[in-house]
Write an enzyme that holds these catalytic residues in place. Structure first.
Site, PDB file in Angstrom:
ATOM      1  N   HIS A 109       0.809  -1.166   0.013  1.00 41.13           N
ATOM      2  CA  HIS A 109      -0.057   0.002  -0.080  1.00 41.13           C
ATOM      3  C   HIS A 109       0.973   1.184   0.011  1.00 41.13           C
ATOM      4  O   HIS A 109       2.030   1.185  -0.022  1.00 41.13           O
ATOM      5  CB  HIS A 109      -0.982  -0.047   1.340  1.00 41.13           C
ATOM      6  CG  HIS A 109      -1.824  -1.004   1.653  1.00 41.13           C
ATOM      7  ND1 HIS A 109      -3.022  -0.975   1.389  1.00 41.13           N
ATOM      8  CD2 HIS A 109      -1.266  -2.156   2.202  1.00 41.13           C
ATOM      9  CE1 HIS A 109      -3.518  -2.378   1.899  1.00 41.13           C
ATOM     10  NE2 HIS A 109      -2.480  -3.203   2.368  1.00 41.13           N
ATOM     11  N   GLU A 195       2.540  -0.927   4.449  1.00 41.61           N
ATOM     12  CA  GLU A 195       2.417   0.446   3.773  1.00 41.61           C
ATOM     13  C   GLU A 195       3.726   1.243   3.669  1.00 41.61           C
ATOM     14  O   GLU A 195       4.657   1.183   4.496  1.00 41.61           O
ATOM     15  CB  GLU A 195       1.754   1.216   4.944  1.00 41.61           C
ATOM     16  CG  GLU A 195       0.248   0.791   5.543  1.00 41.61           C
ATOM     17  CD  GLU A 195      -0.781   1.277   4.427  1.00 41.61           C
ATOM     18  OE1 GLU A 195      -0.370   2.179   3.650  1.00 41.61           O
ATOM     19  OE2 GLU A 195      -1.999   0.854   4.685  1.00 41.61           O
ATOM     20  N   HIS A 231      -2.418  -3.047  -3.622  1.00 44.22           N
ATOM     21  CA  HIS A 231      -3.946  -2.622  -2.853  1.00 44.22           C
ATOM     22  C   HIS A 231      -4.717  -2.756  -4.015  1.00 44.22           C
ATOM     23  O   HIS A 231      -5.938  -3.236  -4.229  1.00 44.22           O
ATOM     24  CB  HIS A 231      -4.006  -1.708  -2.015  1.00 44.22           C
ATOM     25  CG  HIS A 231      -5.158  -1.649  -1.204  1.00 44.22           C
ATOM     26  ND1 HIS A 231      -5.457  -0.684  -0.320  1.00 44.22           N
ATOM     27  CD2 HIS A 231      -6.163  -2.598  -0.910  1.00 44.22           C
ATOM     28  CE1 HIS A 231      -6.623  -0.953   0.489  1.00 44.22           C
ATOM     29  NE2 HIS A 231      -7.044  -2.212   0.051  1.00 44.22           N
ATOM     30  N   ASP A 241      -3.507   2.284  -4.969  1.00 46.85           N
ATOM     31  CA  ASP A 241      -2.055   2.247  -4.303  1.00 46.85           C
ATOM     32  C   ASP A 241      -1.569   0.541  -4.542  1.00 46.85           C
ATOM     33  O   ASP A 241      -2.234  -0.243  -4.629  1.00 46.85           O
ATOM     34  CB  ASP A 241      -1.967   2.509  -2.872  1.00 46.85           C
ATOM     35  CG  ASP A 241      -3.190   1.811  -1.991  1.00 46.85           C
ATOM     36  OD1 ASP A 241      -4.371   1.454  -2.622  1.00 46.85           O
ATOM     37  OD2 ASP A 241      -2.764   1.339  -0.947  1.00 46.85           O
TER      38      ASP A 241
END
Length: 269
Positions: A109, A195, A231, A241
């Site tokens: 992400h 992330e 994602h 993303d």
């Protein structure tokens, strides 16, 4: 196990006693050199976070207030699913994976709080606060919009390459939402979320790719059959993303991933 720990502790204190006896003898022979306070006091003993072995504090590797007996253990995943060289920031937004389900997917992400303002010195902490339900809604208008959201990821990699972990890889983080992967829904059940601090309009940093590659290699030690997706691959109608500026080919080369582990390919998307 307790028997061995007792033997180790006894051996350590016997060694310290012999050392003190030697120091005392030297002081008798050399009165001008008194015994130091350090020699009088036993050195604190600490425990390796990874293997639980006891060792003198001065010989331990220290990271984020935790102790490790070696660099190898500091950089590895412990039995509880926590990575030694990550900053641990426990998120309440997690639950158990379904019984007998092991992760076989990594979802990449991007995130920026506030959106597009990740160059701010406080930006990374905002993301950390968000995943821990500590984000102050009064600090930015956007924060008020997301104040009630309860989300998390297993890992966050800051712009400088700093690594944070919020959820054990043995647990389910809340990062994928409504999602599908190869006919399976509820990707949170069987995935690990990573992330990258950034957005869809900016290149990611070299330090982030390096940290990501190291992390993936460590995850592969525990889970040999991991596949990798963005994602946007598992939620194409909702998410974009990590975006067109994430270099999948570079990621593949840096992490040493075979093509069959990248079911959506290496084209930027």
């Amino acid at each position: 196990m307790i028997k061995w720990l007792l033997l180790i502790a006894i051996g350590y204190f016997f060694y310290r006693w012999l050392k003190l006896q030697k120091q005392a003898k030297e002081n008798v022979n050399n009165p001008s050199k008194p015994m130091s306070d350090k020699a009088l006091d036993s050195e604190p003993v600490v425990q390796c976070q990874s293997c639980q072995v006891h060792l003198p504090r001065s010989e331990a590797q220290i990271y984020d207030s935790r102790f490790y007996c070696s660099q190898e253990h500091l950089k590895s995943m412990d039995e509880q699913g926590w990575l030694g060289n990550a900053h641990w920031r426990l998120s309440p937004n997690q639950d158990d994976r379904p019984e007998e389900v092991r992760p076989d997917l990594v979802v990449i992400h991007h995130i920026s709080l506030p959106p597009g303002e990740f160059k701010s010195g406080e930006a990374t902490q905002y993301v950390v606060d968000f995943f821990q339900n500590k984000l102050n809604p009064n600090e930015h208008p956007y924060f008020a919009q997301i104040a009630d959201q309860k989300v998390s990821s297993h890992f966050l990699i800051s712009r400088s390459g700093e690594l944070f972990q919020f959820v054990s890889i043995q647990k389910k983080a809340w990062h994928a939402g409504v999602s599908f992967f190869k006919g399976r829904e509820k990707c949170n059940d069987f995935s690990i979320g990573i992330e990258l601090e950034g957005d869809g309009d900016t290149q990611f940093e070299q330090a982030q790719y390096e940290t990501l590659a190291n992390l993936v290699r460590e995850l592969a030690v525990r889970y040999q059959h991991l596949q990798f997706a963005g994602h946007s691959d598992i939620a194409p109608t909702r998410k974009t993303d990590p975006g067109i500026f994430f270099d999948w080919k570079r990621f593949q080369n840096d992490a040493g991933i075979s093509s069959d582990r990248l079911p959506y390919g290496i084209a930027k998307r």
